[in-house]
Design an enzyme around this catalytic site. Structure first.
Site, PDB file in Angstrom:
ATOM      1  NE  ARG A 119      -3.939  -2.141   2.099  1.00 24.00           N
ATOM      2  CZ  ARG A 119      -3.738  -3.209   2.863  1.00 24.00           C
ATOM      3  NH1 ARG A 119      -2.723  -3.245   3.708  1.00 24.00           N
ATOM      4  NH2 ARG A 119      -4.550  -4.237   2.776  1.00 24.00           N
ATOM      5  CE  LYS A 141      -0.873  14.197 -13.749  1.00 24.25           C
ATOM      6  NZ  LYS A 141      -1.224  14.819 -15.047  1.00 24.25           N
ATOM      7  CD  GLU A 183       6.780  17.637 -22.174  1.00 28.80           C
ATOM      8  OE1 GLU A 183       6.153  18.585 -21.676  1.00 28.80           O
ATOM      9  OE2 GLU A 183       6.231  16.645 -22.676  1.00 28.80           O
ATOM     10  CE  LYS A 225       4.997  17.750 -13.304  1.00 31.69           C
ATOM     11  NZ  LYS A 225       5.078  16.588 -14.148  1.00 31.69           N
ATOM     12  CD  GLU A 235      -4.159  17.052 -15.096  1.00 29.33           C
ATOM     13  OE1 GLU A 235      -3.076  16.472 -14.939  1.00 29.33           O
ATOM     14  OE2 GLU A 235      -4.818  16.999 -16.140  1.00 29.33           O
ATOM     15  NE  ARG A 239       0.394  17.305 -12.177  1.00 32.52           N
ATOM     16  CZ  ARG A 239       0.980  16.421 -11.397  1.00 32.52           C
ATOM     17  NH1 ARG A 239       0.645  16.312 -10.122  1.00 32.52           N
ATOM     18  NH2 ARG A 239       1.937  15.632 -11.871  1.00 32.52           N
ATOM     19  CG  ASN A 243      -2.111  17.867 -19.644  1.00 29.44           C
ATOM     20  OD1 ASN A 243      -1.100  17.191 -19.467  1.00 29.44           O
ATOM     21  ND2 ASN A 243      -3.140  17.845 -18.813  1.00 29.44           N
ATOM     22  CG  HIS A 246       0.958  17.166 -23.387  1.00 30.90           C
ATOM     23  ND1 HIS A 246       1.655  18.354 -23.420  1.00 30.90           N
ATOM     24  CD2 HIS A 246       1.777  16.280 -22.771  1.00 30.90           C
ATOM     25  CE1 HIS A 246       2.847  18.182 -22.847  1.00 30.90           C
ATOM     26  NE2 HIS A 246       2.934  16.936 -22.448  1.00 30.90           N
ATOM     27  CG  HIS A 250      -1.313  12.500 -25.710  1.00 27.81           C
ATOM     28  ND1 HIS A 250      -1.965  12.864 -24.564  1.00 27.81           N
ATOM     29  CD2 HIS A 250      -0.004  12.408 -25.369  1.00 27.81           C
ATOM     30  CE1 HIS A 250      -1.091  12.975 -23.569  1.00 27.81           C
ATOM     31  NE2 HIS A 250       0.115  12.717 -24.045  1.00 27.81           N
ATOM     32  CG  HIS A 263       5.538  12.627 -24.975  1.00 32.09           C
ATOM     33  ND1 HIS A 263       4.166  12.565 -25.039  1.00 32.09           N
ATOM     34  CD2 HIS A 263       5.827  13.534 -24.005  1.00 32.09           C
ATOM     35  CE1 HIS A 263       3.653  13.390 -24.143  1.00 32.09           C
ATOM     36  NE2 HIS A 263       4.645  13.985 -23.505  1.00 32.09           N
TER      37      HIS A 263
HETATM   38  P1  NAD Z   1      12.461   6.787 -21.905  1.00 34.65           P
HETATM   39  O1  NAD Z   1      12.385   6.467 -20.478  1.00 34.65           O
HETATM   40  O2  NAD Z   1      12.091   5.724 -22.885  1.00 34.65           O
HETATM   41  O3  NAD Z   1      13.931   7.327 -22.229  1.00 34.65           O
HETATM   42  C1  NAD Z   1      14.242   7.702 -23.550  1.00 34.65           C
HETATM   43  C2  NAD Z   1      15.436   6.894 -24.094  1.00 34.65           C
HETATM   44  O4  NAD Z   1      16.628   7.423 -23.532  1.00 34.65           O
HETATM   45  C3  NAD Z   1      15.421   5.416 -23.711  1.00 34.65           C
HETATM   46  O5  NAD Z   1      15.953   4.669 -24.776  1.00 34.65           O
HETATM   47  C4  NAD Z   1      16.342   5.372 -22.494  1.00 34.65           C
HETATM   48  O6  NAD Z   1      16.893   4.096 -22.298  1.00 34.65           O
HETATM   49  C5  NAD Z   1      17.384   6.376 -22.899  1.00 34.65           C
HETATM   50  N1  NAD Z   1      18.111   7.026 -21.826  1.00 34.65           N
HETATM   51  C6  NAD Z   1      17.612   7.576 -20.682  1.00 34.65           C
HETATM   52  N2  NAD Z   1      18.596   8.162 -19.999  1.00 34.65           N
HETATM   53  C7  NAD Z   1      19.743   7.992 -20.707  1.00 34.65           C
HETATM   54  C8  NAD Z   1      21.090   8.405 -20.528  1.00 34.65           C
HETATM   55  N3  NAD Z   1      21.464   9.167 -19.490  1.00 34.65           N
HETATM   56  N4  NAD Z   1      21.990   8.042 -21.462  1.00 34.65           N
HETATM   57  C9  NAD Z   1      21.624   7.304 -22.544  1.00 34.65           C
HETATM   58  N5  NAD Z   1      20.371   6.913 -22.787  1.00 34.65           N
HETATM   59  C10 NAD Z   1      19.444   7.254 -21.874  1.00 34.65           C
HETATM   60  O7  NAD Z   1      11.549   8.049 -22.270  1.00 34.65           O
HETATM   61  P2  NAD Z   1      11.388   9.478 -21.580  1.00 34.65           P
HETATM   62  O8  NAD Z   1      11.226  10.422 -22.696  1.00 34.65           O
HETATM   63  O9  NAD Z   1      12.425   9.719 -20.561  1.00 34.65           O
HETATM   64  O10 NAD Z   1       9.999   9.313 -20.802  1.00 34.65           O
HETATM   65  C11 NAD Z   1       8.805   9.002 -21.506  1.00 34.65           C
HETATM   66  C12 NAD Z   1       7.847   8.376 -20.536  1.00 34.65           C
HETATM   67  O11 NAD Z   1       7.549   9.308 -19.505  1.00 34.65           O
HETATM   68  C13 NAD Z   1       6.514   8.000 -21.168  1.00 34.65           C
HETATM   69  O12 NAD Z   1       6.122   6.734 -20.717  1.00 34.65           O
HETATM   70  C14 NAD Z   1       5.558   9.065 -20.638  1.00 34.65           C
HETATM   71  O13 NAD Z   1       4.226   8.597 -20.541  1.00 34.65           O
HETATM   72  C15 NAD Z   1       6.143   9.342 -19.295  1.00 34.65           C
HETATM   73  N6  NAD Z   1       5.822  10.666 -18.745  1.00 34.65           N
HETATM   74  C16 NAD Z   1       5.350  10.713 -17.479  1.00 34.65           C
HETATM   75  C17 NAD Z   1       5.046  11.934 -16.897  1.00 34.65           C
HETATM   76  C18 NAD Z   1       4.603  11.987 -15.474  1.00 34.65           C
HETATM   77  O14 NAD Z   1       4.213  13.061 -15.001  1.00 34.65           O
HETATM   78  N7  NAD Z   1       4.674  10.876 -14.752  1.00 34.65           N
HETATM   79  C19 NAD Z   1       5.241  13.123 -17.620  1.00 34.65           C
HETATM   80  C20 NAD Z   1       5.740  13.039 -18.916  1.00 34.65           C
HETATM   81  C21 NAD Z   1       6.031  11.805 -19.473  1.00 34.65           C
HETATM   82  N1  GLY Z   2       3.092  15.818 -17.228  1.00 33.89           N
HETATM   83  C1  GLY Z   2       1.919  16.477 -16.762  1.00 33.89           C
HETATM   84  C2  GLY Z   2       1.753  16.430 -15.275  1.00 33.89           C
HETATM   85  O1  GLY Z   2       2.597  15.977 -14.560  1.00 33.89           O
HETATM   86  O2  GLY Z   2       0.734  16.833 -14.806  1.00 33.89           O
END
Ligand code: NAD
Ligand code: GLY
Length: 361
Positions: A119, A141, A183, A225, A235, A239, A243, A246, A250, A263
């Protein structure tokens, strides 16, 4: 220089620390881990680069590591199940800490597992992509994807700390760096005109990872942020402005079956479409739209819908976005740089003409 930004959430407040070389600071890492058991989640790209540093810092703890294959597909219930199995094998109790060492995929999945294990157990984010540093590691999130859509199952679960070492960006592929910069631009576009101007003056420095500019861009982004999250954690209001671009983005990602624009690239196009639509309905001038386009182009980000995407299909995909409230499409538009707003009641014809002006068929 060490920069610290606080996410102010009462008893759940936490620091975001930004410092070059932070991952070599064993004391700083140990200070984030209370109990004996630690689960470190990483992937096959990041682990060979950084996992040894973390293991060395946590040599006095019972550390279990799960190294996942790379890619969004890992952000699944099956991926979470793998983390639960590792926690169970390690005999991890409620004092366990989960550490995410990777980009947003690793962060969202590890956070999801931390939210659910017994939990909810403490969670530390060590983001290694620029997108994860400026966006996904902050705000709590967490989620996994289902075959029906992205991020459909998740929980709000704030980390105990976020540790950002900008030096790790040296190995990040340039395309991923640019995705993170989209971003960063978003924060200026939605609420900070001075930051937007600063970005216009530092675009080349950011593309070449100049250390002072990179750290400043990260700090100003997470400060923005952190403020939004502190005021509207769940949100219910403000918040949603995060987006910006977005819902368009998307839809572009979905039409490309997540193998076209990534993305950040899709968000870049989405932001220009939001600015274009704002100009068409008289909310903003087209000069503001041009300024946004120019900055994104200088950051080597796309600003047009990919060739062959139909406007009608994009609009259908926008309606499926989980941000569409009970069927009504509400978009984040702006009155100009730094002034975003939620807008509902938009006519389909306006959205379709905007998509076509932006390159859709
Ligand atoms: P990712 O985690 O796939 O990383 C992008 C690429 O870079 C991958 O191939 C990874 O292995 C590589 N990588 C990461 N760090 C590295 C480093 N230091 N050196 C070499 N390679 C490296 O993608 P991302 O763009 O980091 O994140 C996208 C994800 O985040 C999606 O799933 C999206 O839904 C999520 N997201 C979440 C939130 C949230 O608020 N929780 C907000 C935005 C996006
Ligand atoms: N990435 C949008 C949020 O965290 O609300």
């Amino acid at each position: 220089m060490r920069r610290v930004v606080e996410v102010a959430l009462g008893a759940r407040s936490y620091p975001i620390t930004i410092a070059a070389g932070l991952l070599d600071d064993a004391d700083a890492i140990r200070a984030c881990v209370g109990g004996r058991h630690v689960l470190v989640v990483s992937n096959e790209v990041v682990a060979p680069l950084l996992l040894d540093k973390l293991r060395a810092a946590l040599a006095d703890r019972a550390v279990t590591c799960v190294v996942l294959p790379d890619g969004e597909v890992q952000k699944s219930l099956a991926g979470a199940d793998r983390l639960f199995a590792a926690l169970a094998r390690a005999g991890a109790s409620r004092d366990a800490t989960v550490i995410a060492l990777g980009g947003g995929v690793v962060g969202d999945l590890a956070g999801f597992a931390a939210a659910l294990w017994m939990r909810g157990v403490p969670f530390v984010q060590i983001p290694t992509s620029l997108l994860a540093m400026v966006d996904s590691s902050v705000g709590g999130k967490t989620a996994v994807n289902l075959s029906q859509g992205k991020n459909l199952v998740g929980a709000f679960h704030q980390p105990r700390a976020v540790l950002i070492d900008p030096l790790v960006l040296a190995t990040l592929p340039k395309r991923e760096l640019r995705a993170g910069l989209a971003e960063v631009v978003k924060y200026g576009a939605i609420g900070d005109a001075a930051f937007f101007s600063w970005l216009e003056h530092h675009a080349e420095a950011l593309l070449t990872l100049r250390p002072d500019s990179t750290a400043e861009a990260i700090e100003r982004s997470v400060r923005h942020k952190a403020g939004v999250v502190a005021r509207d954690e769940r949100e219910d209001g403000e918040r949603a402005l995060l987006n910006f671009g977005h819902t368009f983005g998307h839809a572009i990602e979905a039409l490309g079956a997540y193998r076209g624009l990534n993305h950040g690239e899709a968000v870049a196009v989405g932001m220009t479409l939001a600015a274009e639509l704002s100009a068409r309905i008289g909310m903003a001038t087209s000069a503001e739209h041009d300024r946004l386009n120019d900055l994104l182009a200088r950051l080597e980000l796309p600003t047009r819908v990919p060739h062959g995407y139909a406007a009608t299909q994009l609009l259908d995909a926008m309606r499926l976005d989980k941000k569409a409230l009970s069927g009504e499409l509400r978009l984040i538009l702006w009155r100009g740089i730094g002034q975003a707003e939620v807008v509902g009641g938009l006519a389909d014809a306006r959205i379709l003409e905007t998509l076509r002006a932006g390159g859709a068929a």
